[in-house]
Design an enzyme around this catalytic site. Structure first.
Site, short mmCIF file in Angstrom:
data_model
loop_
_atom_site.label_atom_id
_atom_site.label_comp_id
_atom_site.label_asym_id
_atom_site.label_seq_id
_atom_site.Cartn_x
_atom_site.Cartn_y
_atom_site.Cartn_z
N SER A 114 -7.00 5.75 3.84
CA SER A 114 -6.99 4.86 2.67
C SER A 114 -7.32 3.43 3.12
O SER A 114 -8.07 2.71 2.44
CB SER A 114 -5.62 4.86 1.99
OG SER A 114 -5.49 5.99 1.17
N LYS A 162 0.86 -1.18 0.00
CA LYS A 162 0.00 0.00 0.00
C LYS A 162 0.90 1.23 0.00
O LYS A 162 1.82 1.34 0.80
CB LYS A 162 -0.88 -0.02 1.27
CG LYS A 162 -1.83 1.16 1.37
CD LYS A 162 -3.16 0.83 0.72
CE LYS A 162 -3.99 2.05 0.43
NZ LYS A 162 -3.73 2.73 -0.85
N LYS A 168 5.27 3.29 8.46
CA LYS A 168 4.10 4.15 8.61
C LYS A 168 2.82 3.31 8.62
O LYS A 168 1.97 3.46 9.48
CB LYS A 168 4.06 5.13 7.43
CG LYS A 168 2.92 6.11 7.49
CD LYS A 168 2.78 6.92 6.21
CE LYS A 168 4.06 7.59 5.82
NZ LYS A 168 3.88 8.62 4.78
N GLN A 225 7.15 3.78 4.01
CA GLN A 225 5.74 3.37 4.03
C GLN A 225 5.53 2.10 4.85
O GLN A 225 4.48 1.91 5.45
CB GLN A 225 5.29 3.18 2.58
CG GLN A 225 3.80 3.20 2.37
CD GLN A 225 3.22 4.61 2.30
OE1 GLN A 225 3.78 5.47 1.66
NE2 GLN A 225 2.11 4.82 2.97
N ASN A 273 -2.22 19.07 -1.34
CA ASN A 273 -3.22 18.39 -0.53
C ASN A 273 -2.89 18.44 0.97
O ASN A 273 -3.74 18.80 1.79
CB ASN A 273 -3.35 16.94 -1.02
CG ASN A 273 -4.28 16.14 -0.15
OD1 ASN A 273 -3.85 15.41 0.73
ND2 ASN A 273 -5.57 16.28 -0.34
N GLY A 290 -2.84 8.20 -4.15
CA GLY A 290 -2.26 9.45 -4.65
C GLY A 290 -0.97 9.81 -3.93
O GLY A 290 -0.59 9.20 -2.94
N ASP A 291 -0.29 10.79 -4.46
CA ASP A 291 0.89 11.39 -3.83
C ASP A 291 1.14 12.69 -4.61
O ASP A 291 0.23 13.17 -5.32
CB ASP A 291 2.11 10.46 -3.89
CG ASP A 291 3.28 10.96 -3.03
OD1 ASP A 291 3.14 11.00 -1.80
OD2 ASP A 291 4.33 11.34 -3.58
N LYS A 324 5.32 1.78 -3.08
CA LYS A 324 5.28 3.14 -3.63
C LYS A 324 5.53 3.04 -5.13
O LYS A 324 6.14 2.08 -5.60
CB LYS A 324 6.39 4.00 -3.00
CG LYS A 324 6.18 5.49 -3.14
CD LYS A 324 5.21 6.04 -2.10
CE LYS A 324 4.82 7.45 -2.38
NZ LYS A 324 4.01 8.03 -1.30
P1 NDP Z 1 0.67 17.83 -3.92
O1 NDP Z 1 1.14 17.48 -5.28
O2 NDP Z 1 -0.77 18.01 -3.66
O3 NDP Z 1 1.42 19.15 -3.42
C1 NDP Z 1 2.81 19.22 -3.34
C2 NDP Z 1 3.20 20.63 -2.94
O4 NDP Z 1 4.59 20.66 -2.68
C3 NDP Z 1 2.93 21.65 -4.04
O5 NDP Z 1 2.64 22.88 -3.45
C4 NDP Z 1 4.28 21.69 -4.77
O6 NDP Z 1 4.53 22.90 -5.45
C5 NDP Z 1 5.25 21.53 -3.61
N1 NDP Z 1 6.49 20.93 -4.09
C6 NDP Z 1 6.61 19.76 -4.76
N2 NDP Z 1 7.91 19.54 -5.07
C7 NDP Z 1 8.58 20.61 -4.58
C8 NDP Z 1 9.95 20.96 -4.56
N3 NDP Z 1 10.88 20.18 -5.12
N4 NDP Z 1 10.30 22.14 -3.96
C9 NDP Z 1 9.36 22.93 -3.38
N5 NDP Z 1 8.04 22.63 -3.36
C10 NDP Z 1 7.68 21.49 -3.94
O7 NDP Z 1 1.28 16.71 -2.95
P2 NDP Z 1 0.81 16.28 -1.50
O8 NDP Z 1 0.39 17.48 -0.74
O9 NDP Z 1 -0.09 15.13 -1.63
O10 NDP Z 1 2.18 15.71 -0.88
C11 NDP Z 1 3.14 16.54 -0.19
C12 NDP Z 1 4.06 15.66 0.62
O11 NDP Z 1 3.29 14.90 1.57
C13 NDP Z 1 4.86 14.65 -0.16
O12 NDP Z 1 6.10 14.45 0.51
C14 NDP Z 1 4.03 13.37 -0.03
O13 NDP Z 1 4.81 12.20 -0.22
C15 NDP Z 1 3.57 13.51 1.41
N6 NDP Z 1 2.39 12.74 1.76
C16 NDP Z 1 1.21 12.91 1.09
C17 NDP Z 1 0.10 12.20 1.47
C18 NDP Z 1 -1.24 12.42 0.85
O14 NDP Z 1 -2.22 11.85 1.35
N7 NDP Z 1 -1.37 13.25 -0.16
C19 NDP Z 1 0.18 11.19 2.55
C20 NDP Z 1 1.43 11.16 3.25
C21 NDP Z 1 2.50 11.89 2.83
P3 NDP Z 1 4.42 22.95 -7.07
O15 NDP Z 1 2.96 22.93 -7.36
O16 NDP Z 1 5.10 24.22 -7.42
O17 NDP Z 1 5.15 21.73 -7.57
#
Ligand code: NDP
Length: 443
Positions: free
Chosen positions: A375, A89, A113, A110, A239, A164-165, A125
């Protein structure tokens, strides 16, 4: 040399070209040593050597046709890391930086977690080096259909359940699900993060951000404090960041910043979540549009928010976004809590610095586990052909986050590192997986 150091040395030699994976493995293995000392049988059964090697790595070509009629080719991956306690997962990341090292680090994290959530889920992943930014809906669909045309062979509701991610939201999950259903001629809960009209769970969208804030409230309670009145700097505007900001403000905190890969916004009146959602979720625009709608907000191009004064920092964007220098700036400005909403956003040096300077630090594998926990609840609802109300899911999320906090802080104490949630989360997550692996023999 200790058992964990031996395995880290082997990994460094074998995977010298995978720095993110080595970083994640090192952070976990070092902290497991007290548990390994208590269980010498793990070394004789080569448990760590097996744990650090994925059960299966799948890499594949993803050809698709863009709006100009040209053929594009991306590289797709799925890392099926560990299935000792349940089906693999973990999310699918779509970002140009995606490579084997990053996905192996994410898949490895993961495992622990998912174990911490108390639900039966193994670790995995995947993703591709595809950039969804600036693509039309048709291009996104073409990519997702091609990606699933290969991936469908390896996944299933009892085998591997992606989600998603970064770069993979509700739109992408919808296209992936449609293609899976078409190829298999079967409706099943093979993906999570689905839309509500076709088997998604209420509160999944909010779960990671809300869960991180629930986790934070337990940390504050431990120190006799509460969230109301605290200032928070959040990075990211996706997100996790959006829903962390929403829940923190509902509980009375003031969120001062959000960011994306172009820069950060400082809003002295507190981030307006409705405006932020409109810019990011509805219009898929940049943060400069947020500033245009909020006259007192300031935009700091190319910078990260860690130089701002705050009580709490929540990195919610991506790996290694909080460096030693950022940690020093946070401490100098009086920040006392760091809660990782993203996966491994804090470098090893920065984590050590924060902990040495009395900052109460929550690692992502504990604090951001709310997303995968819901999830897991989505999988249960699909299996039972039921849907629970928002409040029911939110209540379960709150109790899972409370239980993760208790297991991490108890394990830290039991193994001689009271207050160190990095040690506690790693050990608590590991012990359950280790016990299952031992019971299942050499496999
Ligand atoms: P999203 O794609 O929704 O958002 C990612 C955000 O981070 C955007 O604002 C993006 O900006 C920014 N970002 C991405 N890459 C970079 C970078 N190299 N430098 C600066 N800013 C960056 O992703 P999520 O919110 O889903 O995920 C964010 C983090 O949380 C990740 O590490 C993910 O693995 C982790 N996570 C997510 C979960 C989920 O349920 N969604 C669960 C657990 C962990 P821009 O639009 O400019 O790229």
């Amino acid at each position: 040399m200790s058992y964990s150091s031996e395995v880290i040395a082997q990994l460094k030699e074998r995977y010298a070209d995978q720095p993110e994976f080595i970083q994640a493995a090192q952070e976990v293995l070092v902290s497991l040593q007290p548990a390994l000392d208590a269980h010498p049988e793990y070394q004789s059964q080569a448990l760590l050597e097996r744990l650090v090697e994925p059960e299966r790595v799948i890499m594949f070509r993803v050809p698709w046709v863009d709006d100009k009629g040209q053929i594009q080719v991306n590289r797709g991956y799925r890392i099926e890391f560990n299935s000792a306690i349940g089906p693999y997962k973990g999310g699918l990341r779509l970002h140009p930086s995606v490579n084997l090292s990053i996905l192996k680090f994410l898949g490895f994290e993961q495992i622990f977690k998912n174990s911490l959530t108390t639900l039966p889920m193994g670790g995995g992943k995947g993703g591709a080096d595809f950039d969804p930014k600036g693509k039309s809906d048709r291009e996104i669909m073409a990519f997702c259909q091609s990606f699933m045309t290969e991936l469908y062979r390896y996944i299933g509701p009892n085998t591997d359940v992606p989600a998603g991610d970064i770069g993979t939201g509700a739109r992408e999950i919808g296209y992936l699900f449609g293609q899976y259903k078409r190829l298999r001629n079967e409706w099943s809960g093979v993906l999570t993060g689905k839309g509500l009209s076709y088997g998604g769970s209420l509160a999944r969208t909010e779960a990671t951000g809300y869960g991180a804030v629930y986790f934070l409230t337990h940390m504050l309670a431990e120190k006799g404090e509460e969230l109301a009145g605290k200032t928070i700097c959040i990075s990211g505007a996706g997100n996790v960041a959006i829903y962390a900001a929403q829940k923190a403000q509902q509980l009375g905190a003031c969120v001062l910043t959000v960011s994306d890969s172009s820069g950060y916004v400082y809003d002295p009146d507190g981030i307006d979540v409705a405006t932020l959602k409109n810019v990011k979720e509805v219009r898929r625009a940049r943060l400069t549009d947020y500033v245009a709608a909020r006259p007192r907000a300031m935009y700091h191009e190319t910078q990260r928010p860690w130089g701002e004064k705050c009580d709490i920092a929540m990195p919610c964007a991506t790996q290694n976004e909080l460096s030693l220098e950022s940690a020093q700036a946070l401490v100098a400005h009086g920040c006392r809590y760091v809660v990782e909403g993203a996966n491994m956003p804090t470098t090893l040096e920065a984590t050590t610095y924060l902990q040495e300077h009395d900052v109460f630090f929550a690692p992502g594998k504990a604090a951001n586990a709310g997303g995968v926990a819901v999830s897991g609840l989505e999988m249960s609802q699909n299996a039972e052909h039921l849907s629970w109300s928002f409040d029911e899911v939110d209540q379960r999320l709150q109790s899972i986050m409370a239980s993760i906090y208790t297991s991490a802080s108890t394990a830290a104490k039991d193994y001689g590192h009271e207050g160190n949630l990095v040690f506690g989360a790693n050990i608590a997550g590991f012990l359950k997986v280790a016990e299952a692996m031992m019971a299942q023999g050499v496999c």
